[in-house]
Design a protein around this motif. Structure first.
Motif, PDB file in Angstrom:
ATOM      1  N   THR A  96      44.910  40.538  56.069  1.00 51.17           N
ATOM      2  CA  THR A  96      44.447  39.186  56.354  1.00 51.17           C
ATOM      3  C   THR A  96      43.876  39.128  57.760  1.00 51.17           C
ATOM      4  O   THR A  96      44.230  39.912  58.622  1.00 51.17           O
ATOM      5  CB  THR A  96      45.588  38.158  56.245  1.00 51.17           C
ATOM      6  OG1 THR A  96      46.636  38.550  57.130  1.00 51.17           O
ATOM      7  CG2 THR A  96      46.129  38.078  54.836  1.00 51.17           C
ATOM      8  N   LYS A  97      42.973  38.188  57.950  1.00 51.72           N
ATOM      9  CA  LYS A  97      42.391  37.996  59.272  1.00 51.72           C
ATOM     10  C   LYS A  97      43.357  37.191  60.128  1.00 51.72           C
ATOM     11  O   LYS A  97      44.399  36.738  59.677  1.00 51.72           O
ATOM     12  CB  LYS A  97      41.065  37.247  59.144  1.00 51.72           C
ATOM     13  CG  LYS A  97      40.011  37.981  58.369  1.00 51.72           C
ATOM     14  CD  LYS A  97      38.765  37.137  58.306  1.00 51.72           C
ATOM     15  CE  LYS A  97      37.805  37.644  57.280  1.00 51.72           C
ATOM     16  NZ  LYS A  97      36.676  36.739  57.119  1.00 51.72           N
ATOM     17  N   LYS A  98      42.980  36.974  61.381  1.00 53.29           N
ATOM     18  CA  LYS A  98      43.857  36.216  62.277  1.00 53.29           C
ATOM     19  C   LYS A  98      44.018  34.776  61.828  1.00 53.29           C
ATOM     20  O   LYS A  98      45.043  34.153  62.078  1.00 53.29           O
ATOM     21  CB  LYS A  98      43.305  36.258  63.699  1.00 53.29           C
ATOM     22  CG  LYS A  98      43.444  37.600  64.352  1.00 53.29           C
ATOM     23  CD  LYS A  98      42.940  37.580  65.770  1.00 53.29           C
ATOM     24  CE  LYS A  98      43.085  38.949  66.405  1.00 53.29           C
ATOM     25  NZ  LYS A  98      42.587  38.971  67.776  1.00 53.29           N
ATOM     26  N   ASP A  99      42.992  34.217  61.163  1.00 60.10           N
ATOM     27  CA  ASP A  99      43.093  32.832  60.712  1.00 60.10           C
ATOM     28  C   ASP A  99      43.813  32.688  59.374  1.00 60.10           C
ATOM     29  O   ASP A  99      43.994  31.591  58.876  1.00 60.10           O
ATOM     30  CB  ASP A  99      41.714  32.184  60.638  1.00 60.10           C
ATOM     31  CG  ASP A  99      40.772  32.890  59.667  1.00 60.10           C
ATOM     32  OD1 ASP A  99      41.148  33.939  59.123  1.00 60.10           O
ATOM     33  OD2 ASP A  99      39.657  32.381  59.460  1.00 60.10           O
ATOM     34  N   ASP A 143      41.017  39.427  54.159  1.00 57.24           N
ATOM     35  CA  ASP A 143      39.977  40.281  54.721  1.00 57.24           C
ATOM     36  C   ASP A 143      39.343  41.056  53.575  1.00 57.24           C
ATOM     37  O   ASP A 143      39.992  41.877  52.943  1.00 57.24           O
ATOM     38  CB  ASP A 143      40.586  41.237  55.748  1.00 57.24           C
ATOM     39  CG  ASP A 143      39.539  41.922  56.585  1.00 57.24           C
ATOM     40  OD1 ASP A 143      38.335  41.734  56.307  1.00 57.24           O
ATOM     41  OD2 ASP A 143      39.903  42.633  57.521  1.00 57.24           O
ATOM     42  N   LEU A 144      38.082  40.792  53.278  1.00 55.40           N
ATOM     43  CA  LEU A 144      37.438  41.360  52.109  1.00 55.40           C
ATOM     44  C   LEU A 144      36.984  42.798  52.313  1.00 55.40           C
ATOM     45  O   LEU A 144      36.383  43.385  51.420  1.00 55.40           O
ATOM     46  CB  LEU A 144      36.254  40.487  51.696  1.00 55.40           C
ATOM     47  CG  LEU A 144      36.647  39.076  51.256  1.00 55.40           C
ATOM     48  CD1 LEU A 144      35.420  38.257  50.918  1.00 55.40           C
ATOM     49  CD2 LEU A 144      37.591  39.120  50.077  1.00 55.40           C
ATOM     50  N   ARG A 145      37.274  43.394  53.452  1.00 50.23           N
ATOM     51  CA  ARG A 145      36.954  44.803  53.651  1.00 50.23           C
ATOM     52  C   ARG A 145      37.932  45.691  52.897  1.00 50.23           C
ATOM     53  O   ARG A 145      37.647  46.849  52.644  1.00 50.23           O
ATOM     54  CB  ARG A 145      37.003  45.162  55.140  1.00 50.23           C
ATOM     55  CG  ARG A 145      35.914  44.484  55.948  1.00 50.23           C
ATOM     56  CD  ARG A 145      36.049  44.855  57.386  1.00 50.23           C
ATOM     57  NE  ARG A 145      37.293  44.272  57.911  1.00 50.23           N
ATOM     58  CZ  ARG A 145      37.769  44.520  59.116  1.00 50.23           C
ATOM     59  NH1 ARG A 145      37.148  45.328  59.918  1.00 50.23           N
ATOM     60  NH2 ARG A 145      38.883  43.944  59.526  1.00 50.23           N
ATOM     61  N   TYR A 146      39.087  45.159  52.525  1.00 52.14           N
ATOM     62  CA  TYR A 146      40.100  45.932  51.835  1.00 52.14           C
ATOM     63  C   TYR A 146      40.006  45.711  50.332  1.00 52.14           C
ATOM     64  O   TYR A 146      39.759  44.603  49.857  1.00 52.14           O
ATOM     65  CB  TYR A 146      41.497  45.550  52.331  1.00 52.14           C
ATOM     66  CG  TYR A 146      41.714  45.915  53.775  1.00 52.14           C
ATOM     67  CD1 TYR A 146      42.031  47.209  54.137  1.00 52.14           C
ATOM     68  CD2 TYR A 146      41.568  44.975  54.777  1.00 52.14           C
ATOM     69  CE1 TYR A 146      42.219  47.560  55.454  1.00 52.14           C
ATOM     70  CE2 TYR A 146      41.754  45.313  56.109  1.00 52.14           C
ATOM     71  CZ  TYR A 146      42.082  46.609  56.431  1.00 52.14           C
ATOM     72  OH  TYR A 146      42.256  46.961  57.734  1.00 52.14           O
ATOM     73  N   LYS A 148      39.593  42.219  47.262  1.00 51.48           N
ATOM     74  CA  LYS A 148      38.359  41.984  46.523  1.00 51.48           C
ATOM     75  C   LYS A 148      38.696  41.639  45.086  1.00 51.48           C
ATOM     76  O   LYS A 148      39.462  42.309  44.419  1.00 51.48           O
ATOM     77  CB  LYS A 148      37.475  43.225  46.561  1.00 51.48           C
ATOM     78  CG  LYS A 148      36.927  43.502  47.939  1.00 51.48           C
ATOM     79  CD  LYS A 148      36.037  44.720  47.911  1.00 51.48           C
ATOM     80  CE  LYS A 148      35.550  45.021  49.316  1.00 51.48           C
ATOM     81  NZ  LYS A 148      34.718  46.216  49.362  1.00 51.48           N
ATOM     82  N   THR A 149      38.111  40.556  44.612  1.00 53.01           N
ATOM     83  CA  THR A 149      38.322  40.176  43.226  1.00 53.01           C
ATOM     84  C   THR A 149      37.061  40.542  42.459  1.00 53.01           C
ATOM     85  O   THR A 149      35.981  40.029  42.716  1.00 53.01           O
ATOM     86  CB  THR A 149      38.599  38.667  43.097  1.00 53.01           C
ATOM     87  OG1 THR A 149      37.523  37.961  43.712  1.00 53.01           O
ATOM     88  CG2 THR A 149      39.894  38.298  43.772  1.00 53.01           C
ATOM     89  N   VAL A 150      37.201  41.449  41.541  1.00 56.42           N
ATOM     90  CA  VAL A 150      36.076  41.895  40.740  1.00 56.42           C
ATOM     91  C   VAL A 150      36.181  41.224  39.392  1.00 56.42           C
ATOM     92  O   VAL A 150      37.143  41.419  38.658  1.00 56.42           O
ATOM     93  CB  VAL A 150      36.086  43.431  40.570  1.00 56.42           C
ATOM     94  CG1 VAL A 150      34.919  43.873  39.714  1.00 56.42           C
ATOM     95  CG2 VAL A 150      36.061  44.097  41.914  1.00 56.42           C
ATOM     96  N   SER A 151      35.204  40.404  39.100  1.00 60.80           N
ATOM     97  CA  SER A 151      35.189  39.756  37.796  1.00 60.80           C
ATOM     98  C   SER A 151      33.829  39.998  37.175  1.00 60.80           C
ATOM     99  O   SER A 151      32.797  39.635  37.723  1.00 60.80           O
ATOM    100  CB  SER A 151      35.466  38.253  37.923  1.00 60.80           C
ATOM    101  OG  SER A 151      34.477  37.657  38.733  1.00 60.80           O
TER     102      SER A 151
END
Length: 73
Positions: A41-44, A48-51, A55-58
């Motif tokens: 997760t980011k600080k906010d 974090d979508l780099r991991y 990522k949700t793949v649909s």
């Protein structure tokens, strides 16, 4: 006997202090090469979508089928 106990106590203390700080760099920041230090997760607080875990793949099909109509002249 007291010397032996004292030496064992010091050895245990030295071993535990070096393993707790093993995953940091010399300047004290986290070493990101270790899996335990990577956050997903980011600080906010948003993911974090780099991991890959975030990522949700649909694979949904958005293709619409249209019925062909014939035009009579």
């Amino acid at each position: 006997m007291k010397k032996l106990i004292m030496m064992m106590l010091l050895a245990v203390m030295a071993f535990t202090t070096t393993t707790t700080f093993a995953q940091t760099k010399k300047d004290g920041t986290k070493d990101m090469r270790y899996k335990a230090n990577k956050t997903v997760t980011k600080k906010d607080g948003t993911p974090d979508l780099r991991y890959k875990a975030n990522k949700t793949v649909s694979k949904t099909s958005t293709k619409k089928t249209v019925a062909k109509t014939t035009v009579k002249p």
